[in-house]
Design a protein around this motif. Structure first.
Motif, PDB file in Angstrom:
ATOM      1  N   ALA A  57     -25.691 -62.044 -38.366  1.00  0.00           N
ATOM      2  CA  ALA A  57     -24.767 -60.970 -38.743  1.00  0.00           C
ATOM      3  C   ALA A  57     -25.395 -59.606 -38.490  1.00  0.00           C
ATOM      4  N   ALA A  58     -26.675 -59.468 -38.840  1.00  0.00           N
ATOM      5  CA  ALA A  58     -27.371 -58.201 -38.607  1.00  0.00           C
ATOM      6  C   ALA A  58     -27.520 -57.920 -37.118  1.00  0.00           C
ATOM      7  N   ARG A  59     -27.813 -58.954 -36.344  1.00  0.00           N
ATOM      8  CA  ARG A  59     -27.948 -58.795 -34.887  1.00  0.00           C
ATOM      9  C   ARG A  59     -26.629 -58.372 -34.262  1.00  0.00           C
ATOM     10  N   ASP A  60     -25.536 -58.999 -34.685  1.00  0.00           N
ATOM     11  CA  ASP A  60     -24.233 -58.682 -34.096  1.00  0.00           C
ATOM     12  C   ASP A  60     -23.762 -57.277 -34.472  1.00  0.00           C
ATOM     13  N   ALA A  61     -24.127 -56.839 -35.677  1.00  0.00           N
ATOM     14  CA  ALA A  61     -23.686 -55.514 -36.130  1.00  0.00           C
ATOM     15  C   ALA A  61     -24.561 -54.389 -35.594  1.00  0.00           C
ATOM     16  N   PHE A  62     -25.729 -54.746 -35.078  1.00  0.00           N
ATOM     17  CA  PHE A  62     -26.704 -53.716 -34.704  1.00  0.00           C
ATOM     18  C   PHE A  62     -26.224 -52.765 -33.607  1.00  0.00           C
ATOM     19  N   PRO A  63     -25.674 -53.234 -32.479  1.00  0.00           N
ATOM     20  CA  PRO A  63     -25.339 -52.280 -31.414  1.00  0.00           C
ATOM     21  C   PRO A  63     -24.405 -51.160 -31.868  1.00  0.00           C
ATOM     22  N   ALA A  64     -23.374 -51.509 -32.613  1.00  0.00           N
ATOM     23  CA  ALA A  64     -22.423 -50.478 -33.053  1.00  0.00           C
ATOM     24  C   ALA A  64     -23.051 -49.539 -34.071  1.00  0.00           C
ATOM     25  N   TRP A  65     -23.856 -50.095 -34.983  1.00  0.00           N
ATOM     26  CA  TRP A  65     -24.492 -49.232 -35.990  1.00  0.00           C
ATOM     27  C   TRP A  65     -25.536 -48.324 -35.338  1.00  0.00           C
ATOM     28  N   ALA A  66     -26.303 -48.852 -34.396  1.00  0.00           N
ATOM     29  CA  ALA A  66     -27.305 -48.033 -33.704  1.00  0.00           C
ATOM     30  C   ALA A  66     -26.649 -46.898 -32.929  1.00  0.00           C
ATOM     31  N   ALA A  67     -25.436 -47.148 -32.433  1.00  0.00           N
ATOM     32  CA  ALA A  67     -24.730 -46.129 -31.658  1.00  0.00           C
ATOM     33  C   ALA A  67     -23.980 -45.141 -32.547  1.00  0.00           C
ATOM     34  N   THR A  68     -23.910 -45.412 -33.847  1.00  0.00           N
ATOM     35  CA  THR A  68     -23.241 -44.507 -34.776  1.00  0.00           C
ATOM     36  C   THR A  68     -24.028 -43.209 -34.879  1.00  0.00           C
ATOM     37  N   SER A  69     -23.354 -42.104 -34.890  1.00  0.00           N
ATOM     38  CA  SER A  69     -24.030 -40.807 -34.904  1.00  0.00           C
ATOM     39  C   SER A  69     -24.872 -40.629 -36.163  1.00  0.00           C
ATOM     40  N   ARG A  70     -25.857 -39.792 -36.062  1.00  0.00           N
ATOM     41  CA  ARG A  70     -26.685 -39.481 -37.232  1.00  0.00           C
ATOM     42  C   ARG A  70     -25.822 -38.922 -38.365  1.00  0.00           C
ATOM     43  N   THR A  71     -24.876 -38.072 -38.000  1.00  0.00           N
ATOM     44  CA  THR A  71     -24.040 -37.450 -39.020  1.00  0.00           C
ATOM     45  C   THR A  71     -23.244 -38.499 -39.789  1.00  0.00           C
ATOM     46  N   GLU A  72     -22.699 -39.477 -39.084  1.00  0.00           N
ATOM     47  CA  GLU A  72     -21.898 -40.512 -39.744  1.00  0.00           C
ATOM     48  C   GLU A  72     -22.781 -41.441 -40.572  1.00  0.00           C
ATOM     49  N   ARG A  73     -23.940 -41.775 -40.048  1.00  0.00           N
ATOM     50  CA  ARG A  73     -24.859 -42.609 -40.840  1.00  0.00           C
ATOM     51  C   ARG A  73     -25.227 -41.889 -42.133  1.00  0.00           C
ATOM     52  N   ALA A  74     -25.546 -40.617 -42.029  1.00  0.00           N
ATOM     53  CA  ALA A  74     -25.912 -39.844 -43.219  1.00  0.00           C
ATOM     54  C   ALA A  74     -24.748 -39.781 -44.201  1.00  0.00           C
ATOM     55  N   ARG A  75     -23.537 -39.612 -43.683  1.00  0.00           N
ATOM     56  CA  ARG A  75     -22.360 -39.558 -44.569  1.00  0.00           C
ATOM     57  C   ARG A  75     -22.223 -40.850 -45.360  1.00  0.00           C
ATOM     58  N   LEU A  76     -22.405 -41.969 -44.708  1.00  0.00           N
ATOM     59  CA  LEU A  76     -22.266 -43.258 -45.377  1.00  0.00           C
ATOM     60  C   LEU A  76     -23.370 -43.476 -46.407  1.00  0.00           C
ATOM     61  N   LEU A  77     -24.573 -43.025 -46.098  1.00  0.00           N
ATOM     62  CA  LEU A  77     -25.649 -43.149 -47.085  1.00  0.00           C
ATOM     63  C   LEU A  77     -25.361 -42.297 -48.317  1.00  0.00           C
ATOM     64  N   HIS A  78     -24.820 -41.121 -48.113  1.00  0.00           N
ATOM     65  CA  HIS A  78     -24.421 -40.291 -49.257  1.00  0.00           C
ATOM     66  C   HIS A  78     -23.296 -40.961 -50.045  1.00  0.00           C
ATOM     67  N   ALA A  79     -22.400 -41.646 -49.346  1.00  0.00           N
ATOM     68  CA  ALA A  79     -21.320 -42.352 -50.036  1.00  0.00           C
ATOM     69  C   ALA A  79     -21.878 -43.491 -50.893  1.00  0.00           C
ATOM     70  N   ILE A  80     -22.904 -44.172 -50.397  1.00  0.00           N
ATOM     71  CA  ILE A  80     -23.553 -45.208 -51.203  1.00  0.00           C
ATOM     72  C   ILE A  80     -24.194 -44.585 -52.431  1.00  0.00           C
ATOM     73  N   ALA A  81     -24.856 -43.449 -52.246  1.00  0.00           N
ATOM     74  CA  ALA A  81     -25.457 -42.743 -53.391  1.00  0.00           C
ATOM     75  C   ALA A  81     -24.392 -42.369 -54.416  1.00  0.00           C
ATOM     76  N   ASP A  82     -23.228 -41.921 -53.944  1.00  0.00           N
ATOM     77  CA  ASP A  82     -22.128 -41.611 -54.859  1.00  0.00           C
ATOM     78  C   ASP A  82     -21.751 -42.841 -55.675  1.00  0.00           C
ATOM     79  N   GLY A  83     -21.684 -43.986 -54.997  1.00  0.00           N
ATOM     80  CA  GLY A  83     -21.334 -45.225 -55.675  1.00  0.00           C
ATOM     81  C   GLY A  83     -22.354 -45.635 -56.710  1.00  0.00           C
ATOM     82  N   VAL A  84     -23.624 -45.437 -56.389  1.00  0.00           N
ATOM     83  CA  VAL A  84     -24.686 -45.735 -57.357  1.00  0.00           C
ATOM     84  C   VAL A  84     -24.540 -44.850 -58.590  1.00  0.00           C
ATOM     85  N   GLU A  85     -24.311 -43.566 -58.358  1.00  0.00           N
ATOM     86  CA  GLU A  85     -24.209 -42.636 -59.483  1.00  0.00           C
ATOM     87  C   GLU A  85     -23.018 -42.954 -60.389  1.00  0.00           C
ATOM     88  N   LYS A  86     -21.941 -43.451 -59.816  1.00  0.00           N
ATOM     89  CA  LYS A  86     -20.783 -43.836 -60.626  1.00  0.00           C
ATOM     90  C   LYS A  86     -21.077 -45.055 -61.495  1.00  0.00           C
TER      91      LYS A  86
END
Length: 487
Positions: A57-86
């Motif tokens: 699953a990690a191997r199959d998801a890797f190409p698309a995630w690696a190609a995801t922009s830095r800005t979008e990756r950062a946005r999603l990590l902040h969204a996870i942080a939001d979820g943790v804080e809730k």
């Protein structure tokens, strides 16, 4: 085996999280609370089949995630942080119930730090850069390329905080992850999978598998599609992981045991030094960084010991859910047996228990201080990972440094002194990945973290994390050779 259990009023899925789906196993292991040995539930027990599915699953998801922009990756990590804080309160009570650490610490420090781990590496990703430089007119450009699927194996003493210390930079770097939490405290890793999915992390980018290291861990660490392995735990387990990874030359980051010294010089603020020493009982001594070897200069040793005993004896040990509790239980009956074995062998060899030295009811071990210990003794040389400190004296800087460095470890050291020049001299001579002077456990994610000798391999934190989780590339461009007629 039910798919969901309720822990302190919080629903926790007991199944693996693979490829964006909950996946059951034919076998299970029982998770107990160290607070009262009660059964929390039956947890899906993975093996080679689940390991293969998670890596795929990690191997199959890797190409698309690696190609995801830095800005979008950062946005999603902040969204996870939001979820943790809730869900800080839910995460705190589940983890306290599962591993026995203080609820007040989880609420006020540990779970907010979990959110901070994601925010920090999201922000660091956006500033990650190396200035281009010239070589005889040629331009060098350094880049951090995602490496691929990462296997992250995390410990039981601070489960979610230490897991996200690895997960956050690995995801920020553009890698996909297979997280394997410790079987003694697996529950908050399952909740993290829920939070990440709710935040919108694509399926397969984060996978969580549960089970015993001997059954699923080996299958993960020997897998040829795994590009990085990060492990926090014991030296013997690290050796097995390194041997398993060797066939594929998979890069490793290892944060291992410690037998850290706490040096108290005669010119130190003695009240501060005592406070620092008593702080080593935090989390029932189940902290790899703990300064378990108290080294005290001879002129103040007697007074230091008197004040230490007075302060340590006032610590309240009991239910970690009680705000008044200072020390909770040990994680597991096997760990309790290990701790007591160390102490009883030390006493039999001539050590004296100034305080403690015995079990209490349930999985609780009394805070212990042992004196009259030899430098080459087991209790001084080997990691106990419990509320057990030793005290030795020294006559001057040279002896202090010699004693401090005389183990196979080199994770951390603490120095208490009122002399700034002495602090600089001594810290420069200590073999340790982190040295604290007149303080303890101050950690900044910008700083390199790791150990020397058998305390580990590599450093993580800030750019060091990206250096590990990425393939660094240097692109060299000639000053001419371009086709000017390309349109």
């Amino acid at each position: 085996m039910p798919d969901t259990i309720t822990v302190a009023g919080v629903a926790v899925d007991t199944r693996h999280w693979i490829g964006g789906l909950r996946v059951a196993s034919a076998d299970a292991f029982t998770d107990h609370s160290p607070i009262d040995a009660s059964v929390l539930g039956e947890i899906a027990r993975g093996g080679p089949v689940e390991a293969e599915a998670a890596v795929a699953a990690a191997r199959d998801a890797f190409p698309a995630w690696a190609a995801t922009s830095r800005t979008e990756r950062a946005r999603l990590l902040h969204a996870i942080a939001d979820g943790v804080e809730k869900r800080i309160e839910e995460l705190a009570i589940v983890e306290t119930t599962d591993n026995g650490a203080l609820l007040r610490s989880h609420r006020r420090g540990v779970m907010p730090r979990v959110a901070h781990n994601f925010r920090f590496f999201a922000d660091w990703l956006l500033r990650l850069d190396h200035e281009d430089f010239e070589t005889r007119g040629y331009t060098n450009h350094v880049s951090w390329d995602p490496a691929g699927p990462c296997v992250l194996i995390t410990p039981w003493n601070a489960p979610l905080m230490l897991a996200t210390w690895k997960v956050a930079p690995a995801l920020a770097a553009g890698n996909t992850v297979v997280l394997k939490p410790a079987e003694w405290s697996p529950l908050t890793a399952s909740l993290l999978a829920d939070i990440a999915a709710e935040a919108g992390l694509p399926a397969g980018v984060l996978n969580v598998v549960q089970g015993y290291g001997s059954e699923i861990g080996d299958a993960l660490t020997s897998h040829p599609d795994v590009r990085r392995i990060s492990f926090t735990g014991s030296v013997p387990t690290a050796r097995r992981i390194a041997a398993s990874a060797a066939a594929n030359l998979t890069p490793l980051s290892l944060e291992l045991g410690g037998k850290s010294p706490l040096l108290v010089f005669a010119d130190a603020d003695l009240d501060l030094a005592v406070d620092l020493a008593v702080e080593q009982y935090d989390n029932a001594g189940q902290v790899c960084l703990a300064g378990t070897r108290l080294l005290v200069e001879e002129p103040v040793a007697e007074e230091f010991t008197r004040r230490f005993v007075e302060k340590a004896s006032a610590l309240a040990q009991g239910d970690p859910r009680d705000e008044a509790t200072d020390i909770g239980p040990t994680i597991h009956p096997r760990q309790l047996e290990k701790i007591d074995g160390f102490v009883q062998r030390a006493v039999a060899a001539g050590a004296r228990a100034v305080i403690g030295g015995h079990r209490k009811d349930g999985q609780y071990y009394a805070p212990t201080l042992l004196t009259d210990v030899a430098q080459d003794s087991e209790i001084v040389q080997e990691e106990v990972f419990g509320p057990v400190l030793t005290l030795q004296t020294f006559a001057g800087e040279d002896e202090a440094v010699r004693l401090a460095n005389d183990t196979c470890f080199g994770l951390a050291a603490t120095v208490a002194t009122g002399d700034r020049e002495r602090a600089e001299r001594v810290s420069a001579r200590l073999v340790a990945g982190t040295v604290w002077i007149n303080c303890f456990f101050v950690r900044d994610l910008q700083a390199p973290f790791g150990g020397s000798r058998q305390s580990g391999v590599g450093r993580e934190g800030g750019t060091w994390s990206f250096d590990f989780y990425c393939d660094l590339k240097n692109t060299v461009t000639a000053p001419k050779g371009w086709n000017q007629d390309h349109g």
